[in-house]
Design a protein around this motif. Structure first.
Motif, PDB file in Angstrom:
ATOM      1  N   GLU A  25       0.823  -1.211   0.000  1.00 47.76           N
ATOM      2  CA  GLU A  25       0.000   0.000   0.000  1.00 47.76           C
ATOM      3  C   GLU A  25       0.857   1.261   0.000  1.00 47.76           C
ATOM      4  N   TYR A  26       1.944   1.258   0.789  1.00 47.07           N
ATOM      5  CA  TYR A  26       2.757   2.461   0.931  1.00 47.07           C
ATOM      6  C   TYR A  26       3.677   2.701  -0.266  1.00 47.07           C
ATOM      7  N   LEU A  27       3.870   1.709  -1.131  1.00 51.10           N
ATOM      8  CA  LEU A  27       4.687   1.940  -2.323  1.00 51.10           C
ATOM      9  C   LEU A  27       4.031   2.981  -3.221  1.00 51.10           C
ATOM     10  N   ILE A  28       2.777   2.743  -3.604  1.00 49.93           N
ATOM     11  CA  ILE A  28       2.112   3.679  -4.509  1.00 49.93           C
ATOM     12  C   ILE A  28       1.793   4.992  -3.798  1.00 49.93           C
ATOM     13  N   LYS A  29       1.533   4.944  -2.503  1.00 47.74           N
ATOM     14  CA  LYS A  29       1.193   6.173  -1.790  1.00 47.74           C
ATOM     15  C   LYS A  29       2.415   7.058  -1.568  1.00 47.74           C
ATOM     16  N   GLN A  30       3.608   6.478  -1.463  1.00 43.20           N
ATOM     17  CA  GLN A  30       4.808   7.311  -1.405  1.00 43.20           C
ATOM     18  C   GLN A  30       5.020   8.034  -2.732  1.00 43.20           C
ATOM     19  N   PHE A  31       4.731   7.354  -3.833  1.00 48.77           N
ATOM     20  CA  PHE A  31       4.838   7.987  -5.147  1.00 48.77           C
ATOM     21  C   PHE A  31       3.881   9.176  -5.250  1.00 48.77           C
ATOM     22  N   LEU A  32       2.664   9.020  -4.738  1.00 47.66           N
ATOM     23  CA  LEU A  32       1.675  10.089  -4.815  1.00 47.66           C
ATOM     24  C   LEU A  32       1.945  11.188  -3.790  1.00 47.66           C
ATOM     25  N   GLN A  33       2.482  10.829  -2.619  1.00 48.20           N
ATOM     26  CA  GLN A  33       2.708  11.820  -1.563  1.00 48.20           C
ATOM     27  C   GLN A  33       3.625  12.939  -2.028  1.00 48.20           C
ATOM     28  N   THR A  34       4.680  12.597  -2.746  1.00 39.99           N
ATOM     29  CA  THR A  34       5.621  13.610  -3.223  1.00 39.99           C
ATOM     30  C   THR A  34       5.309  14.011  -4.664  1.00 39.99           C
ATOM     31  N   SER A  35       4.005  14.037  -4.973  1.00 40.86           N
ATOM     32  CA  SER A  35       3.508  14.570  -6.247  1.00 40.86           C
ATOM     33  C   SER A  35       4.146  13.903  -7.459  1.00 40.86           C
ATOM     34  N   LYS A  36       4.350  12.598  -7.371  1.00 42.60           N
ATOM     35  CA  LYS A  36       4.864  11.778  -8.471  1.00 42.60           C
ATOM     36  C   LYS A  36       6.289  12.164  -8.874  1.00 42.60           C
ATOM     37  N   GLU A  37       7.038  12.733  -7.940  1.00 45.09           N
ATOM     38  CA  GLU A  37       8.409  13.145  -8.229  1.00 45.09           C
ATOM     39  C   GLU A  37       9.446  12.107  -7.789  1.00 45.09           C
ATOM     40  N   GLU A  38       8.985  10.964  -7.292  1.00 49.39           N
ATOM     41  CA  GLU A  38       9.895   9.871  -6.940  1.00 49.39           C
ATOM     42  C   GLU A  38       9.461   8.623  -7.708  1.00 49.39           C
ATOM     43  N   PRO A  39       9.819   8.519  -8.977  1.00 47.36           N
ATOM     44  CA  PRO A  39       9.339   7.414  -9.820  1.00 47.36           C
ATOM     45  C   PRO A  39       9.801   6.042  -9.358  1.00 47.36           C
ATOM     46  N   ILE A  40      10.787   5.987  -8.476  1.00 45.78           N
ATOM     47  CA  ILE A  40      11.271   4.698  -7.997  1.00 45.78           C
ATOM     48  C   ILE A  40      10.159   3.917  -7.301  1.00 45.78           C
ATOM     49  N   TYR A  41       9.233   4.636  -6.646  1.00 45.02           N
ATOM     50  CA  TYR A  41       8.156   3.955  -5.918  1.00 45.02           C
ATOM     51  C   TYR A  41       7.053   3.490  -6.864  1.00 45.02           C
ATOM     52  N   GLU A  42       6.824   4.209  -7.947  1.00 43.21           N
ATOM     53  CA  GLU A  42       5.886   3.723  -8.959  1.00 43.21           C
ATOM     54  C   GLU A  42       6.432   2.463  -9.623  1.00 43.21           C
ATOM     55  N   GLU A  43       7.746   2.435  -9.855  1.00 38.98           N
ATOM     56  CA  GLU A  43       8.375   1.252 -10.448  1.00 38.98           C
ATOM     57  C   GLU A  43       8.204   0.036  -9.540  1.00 38.98           C
ATOM     58  N   LEU A  44       8.406   0.229  -8.242  1.00 37.23           N
ATOM     59  CA  LEU A  44       8.223  -0.868  -7.291  1.00 37.23           C
ATOM     60  C   LEU A  44       6.764  -1.335  -7.270  1.00 37.23           C
ATOM     61  N   MET A  54      -6.857  -3.799  -0.976  1.00 37.05           N
ATOM     62  CA  MET A  54      -6.130  -3.834  -2.244  1.00 37.05           C
ATOM     63  C   MET A  54      -6.934  -3.330  -3.441  1.00 37.05           C
ATOM     64  N   PRO A  55      -8.221  -3.683  -3.600  1.00 31.17           N
ATOM     65  CA  PRO A  55      -8.942  -3.179  -4.776  1.00 31.17           C
ATOM     66  C   PRO A  55      -8.959  -1.654  -4.861  1.00 31.17           C
ATOM     67  N   GLY A  56      -9.227  -0.989  -3.755  1.00 33.52           N
ATOM     68  CA  GLY A  56      -9.231   0.470  -3.769  1.00 33.52           C
ATOM     69  C   GLY A  56      -7.863   1.042  -4.062  1.00 33.52           C
ATOM     70  N   THR A  57      -6.817   0.389  -3.548  1.00 30.26           N
ATOM     71  CA  THR A  57      -5.457   0.858  -3.790  1.00 30.26           C
ATOM     72  C   THR A  57      -5.068   0.661  -5.247  1.00 30.26           C
ATOM     73  N   ILE A  58      -5.519  -0.430  -5.862  1.00 36.90           N
ATOM     74  CA  ILE A  58      -5.259  -0.646  -7.289  1.00 36.90           C
ATOM     75  C   ILE A  58      -5.899   0.468  -8.114  1.00 36.90           C
ATOM     76  N   ALA A  59      -7.146   0.811  -7.794  1.00 38.92           N
ATOM     77  CA  ALA A  59      -7.829   1.887  -8.524  1.00 38.92           C
ATOM     78  C   ALA A  59      -7.125   3.221  -8.306  1.00 38.92           C
ATOM     79  N   LEU A  60      -6.657   3.467  -7.086  1.00 41.48           N
ATOM     80  CA  LEU A  60      -5.918   4.694  -6.796  1.00 41.48           C
ATOM     81  C   LEU A  60      -4.640   4.758  -7.622  1.00 41.48           C
ATOM     82  N   GLY A  61      -3.925   3.634  -7.714  1.00 41.37           N
ATOM     83  CA  GLY A  61      -2.699   3.611  -8.498  1.00 41.37           C
ATOM     84  C   GLY A  61      -2.948   3.799  -9.983  1.00 41.37           C
ATOM     85  N   ALA A  62      -4.069   3.278 -10.487  1.00 41.84           N
ATOM     86  CA  ALA A  62      -4.360   3.372 -11.923  1.00 41.84           C
ATOM     87  C   ALA A  62      -4.692   4.788 -12.351  1.00 41.84           C
ATOM     88  N   THR A  63      -5.354   5.548 -11.481  1.00 42.88           N
ATOM     89  CA  THR A  63      -5.813   6.890 -11.869  1.00 42.88           C
ATOM     90  C   THR A  63      -5.054   8.012 -11.171  1.00 42.88           C
TER      91      THR A  63
END
Length: 740
Positions: free
Chosen positions: A422-441, A487-496
């Motif tokens: 859960e925190y992988l995608i949320k770390q990517f979003l927390q810093t306004s998508k400026e840490e792409p390493i977490y989106e990759e993970l 997980m389902p809600g987190t998947i939708a959050l990551g997709a959009t």
């Protein structure tokens, strides 16, 4: 159709409670009527004989007594009125409504401070004329007749059933078509449920860390308390604008909350609940002051930033957990000694989810204070985990703090694994998508989930997110914790990214892969909802197992689960579920309503709101505690009436009711593309890295198969060439001496 029970009230637990109470009452009334009739005859006879010898009755109250005047003023000022005036509406279940607390009456004032405070004065005991007493006996007899009539002894009671349905219609089913529903009105029902829960805690266990609503007592987790319930519920009260209750909580935090205690606490739970709760309260109270007026603060003086001051003090104490050789935090920490403590179980290993679900909180604290060591401690954990090079982004659920290596090979997204992902995608979003390493993970993780953990139940083909208890090379276990339903809600959050699906589809970044992710999110949400519908109370078990085909089907297999789970004539789909005896408890968990909230905000499908409303009704119907006790978790949610557990989890206030409230709120209340929500439902803002912050680590190089490439062999270094000059000397031969 059953004309004697057209609304299936006999199946309602409220009906069974009422019927039992009414039956006992009827028997008592019958006996009293007989006794009263006999007594009335004797009294009437005596009254005729004594007609000429009337005397002034004794113990007549004085209406000029100063003490009586004082009592009148006190009760008048209390605002407490007769119970019948507050709640009676003619419904046959109106008394049951009072017992639950009357909190669904919109005109209800605050509950009385003490449960035994009288609602009205007792009736006068002055003797009345015989004819008036006979009228009373007649009325009592009529009451008995009506009571037995309702219970079915004298024929149909359809009219009474209609009244019951009208009184409790919101518990019997949707009152209106979805397009006609007043969702803000339903949101108020959630707010009232919170008030009932909070007021019960405040009345019976104020300041305690645990609350037992049935026995109405509390317990502490530390000598002076941790504020476990109070701090966890702060931002929920802010959202609901419960300012008087918030003021009381803030006063307790200011005067009583002290983390300088010689107490071992769980690093993860203390971080997400206490640190997260304080930081969220700081965020809402500063960014949205209308939610939490702070008129008692004096700008520039100590205590102005109460929540932030307490948060920083706590975080500094939690830092002791990170003092391990690897940087992975120990499972526990002593707050006073600032010393990490290995787990007392699991060979001393920390839970992977617990070690890797502290990052949102510590990064936001760095943003607030400018102290980067919180940030560095947090991201070091993710680096150590990633350096293990696990296959397809899926990691075992235990990790040693002393060397950063995993323990065992159990892989699951339920307990001890969940919030790492859960925190992988949320770390990517927390810093306004400026840490792409977490989106990759995150992308690697989601691909691994689809490849290794998705299968389908048999024969109805519900989508399952299972487990690999012996590693990816061993068979899949068709088991889902309720915790997996985040997980389902987190998947939708990551997709959009938090915007609506409709908006996201217009972006050039939308892809077939994101289409597939949204499909998976919808299917898993449907399975989580089915976990509720499969239970007798409509409340999900802690764990569900499933029948599956052998071998288990891959994600690509054809499948179509039944859509309508409310059809009483078609319940064969329930046979796909295996609910074991040890798993039938319901702890008031939030994960499914959390997902419903995300799915509603992202897809706009009102179906998710309707499912949430049905869930909320089940919680109220089966977990409400009598005598103003609030709500309790259940030991067995698969029988009616259910078995209570006598415990109210802090996340009932911090998460479950909060997500219900957000689900029924307008979408402009804390838009998802402006915030991140931690794993305890506390709010943090998104922010830019700016010049002060950066990702302080890099991933090790991977090959095409995703495995870490071995370090290149060290190059052999040759010693500098040394030129040796050979000097040859010519030696002249010596002439032999004469005579030799």
């Amino acid at each position: 159709m059953n004309n004697r029970d057209p609304f299936n009230l006999h199946r309602s637990p409220a009906y069974h409670i009422l019927r039992g109470t009414a039956t006992r009452t009827a028997a008592n009334v019958k006996q009293r009527v007989v006794e009263a009739g006999t007594q009335a005859f004797e009294t009437g006879k005596q009254a005729v004989e004594d007609m000429s010898s009337f005397s002034i009755p004794k113990n007549v109250p004085s209406f000029t007594d100063p003490q009586r005047e004082l009592e009148n003023r006190a009760w008048g000022a209390s605002g407490v009125t007769a119970r019948t005036n507050a709640h009676s509406n003619g419904g046959v279940l109106s008394d049951m409504q009072d017992r639950v607390g009357g909190f669904f009456d919109k005109t209800r004032g605050d509950l009385p401070m003490y449960k035994d405070k009288p609602y009205s004065y007792a009736a006068s005991r002055r003797q009345r004329p015989v004819w008036r007493r006979k009228r009373t006996f007649g009325i009592a007899g009529l009451f008995v007749f009506v009571l037995f009539y309702f219970l079915g002894y004298f024929g149909t009671h359809a009219e009474a059933s209609k009244k019951a349905k009208n009184t409790w219609s919101w518990l019997q089913g949707p009152e209106k078509n979805a397009k006609q529903v007043d969702w803000l009105d339903r949101r108020e029902r959630v707010k009232e449920a919170f008030i009932l829960s909070w007021d019960s805690y405040e009345r019976y266990a104020w300041g305690f860390d645990e609350f037992h609503p049935v026995s109405k007592k509390g317990n502490q987790m530390a000598p002076k308390g941790m504020g476990w319930i109070i701090v966890d519920a702060l931002d929920t009260m802010m959202l609901m604008n419960l300012t008087s209750r918030l003021t009381h909580a803030r006063e307790w935090i200011s005067t009583k909350l002290d983390y300088d205690q010689n107490q071992e606490v769980n690093t993860f739970e203390t971080t997400i609940r206490m640190l997260g709760g304080l930081l969220s309260a700081h965020y809402l109270s500063t960014e949205f002051p209308e939610m939490a007026p702070l008129a008692d603060d004096d700008e520039g003086t100590p205590g102005e930033d109460l929540y932030l001051e307490k948060a920083k003090d706590l975080a500094d104490r939690l830092m002791g957990a990170f003092d391990s050789p690897s940087g992975v935090p120990y499972a526990s920490v002593n707050l006073q000694k600032v010393q990490g403590i290995p787990s007392h179980d699991d060979g001393g290993a920390s839970s992977t989810a617990e070690a890797a679900s502290l990052q949102l909180e510590l990064k936001y604290l760095t943003k607030l204070t400018g102290e980067v060591f919180y940030w560095e401690k947090a991201e070091k954990v993710i680096q150590v985990i990633d350096d293990n090079g696990m296959e397809d982004g899926l990691v075992p659920i235990y990790i040693y703090a002393h060397d950063g290596r995993f323990r065992g090979s159990n892989i699951r997204l339920g307990s001890r694994g969940d919030s790492y992902y859960e925190y992988l995608i949320k770390q990517f979003l927390q810093t306004s998508k400026e840490e792409p390493i977490y989106e990759e993970l995150w992308d690697e993780t989601l691909a691994g989930v689809r490849k290794h953990l998705i299968t389908y139940s048999s024969p109805s083909k519900f989508t399952i997110l299972g487990e690999r208890p012996e590693g990816l090379a061993k068979p899949l276990s068709p088991k889902m914790d309720h915790l997996v339903c985040f997980m389902p809600g987190t998947i939708a959050l990551g997709a959009t990214g938090g915007i609506t699906e409709k908006e996201a589809r217009k972006l050039p970044t939308w892809s077939v892969k994101k289409d597939e992710e949204m499909r998976l999110a919808r299917e898993l949400t449907h399975t989580c909802w089915a976990m509720y519908k499969a239970m007798a109370t409509g409340l999900a078990p802690e764990i569900a197992h499933f029948h599956v085909d052998e071998p288990t089907l891959p994600e690509s297999a054809p499948h179509q689960a039944p859509e309508n789970l409310d059809d009483e004539e078609n319940t064969e789909w329930k046979n796909d579920f295996v609910i074991k005896g040890n798993d039938v408890h319901n702890l008031q968990r939030p994960e499914t309503v959390e997902t419903l909230f995300y799915m509603w905000r992202i897809t706009g499908d009102v179906m998710y709101r309707e499912w949430g409303w049905d869930m909320f009704k089940s919680f109220v119907n089966y977990t409400a505690v009598e005598e103003g006790g609030g709500f309790t978790s259940l030991s067995n949610a698969n029988i009616i009436p259910p078995v209570t557990k006598d415990n109210m989890e802090s996340f009932w206030l911090a998460e479950t009711l909060k997500y219900f409230y957000l689900l029924f709120s307008d979408d402009d209340l804390l838009p998802l593309d402006t915030i991140v929500i931690n794993t305890e439902a506390h709010f943090f803002p998104r922010f830019k890295l700016g010049p002060l912050y950066k990702t302080g680590w890099q991933r090790k190089p991977r090959g095409p198969d995703g495995k870490i490439l071995p370090d290149p062999p060290a190059k052999k270094t040759e010693s500098p060439a040394v030129k040796v000059r050979t000097v040859v000397k010519t030696v002249e031969p010596v002439e032999p001496s004469a005579g030799v």
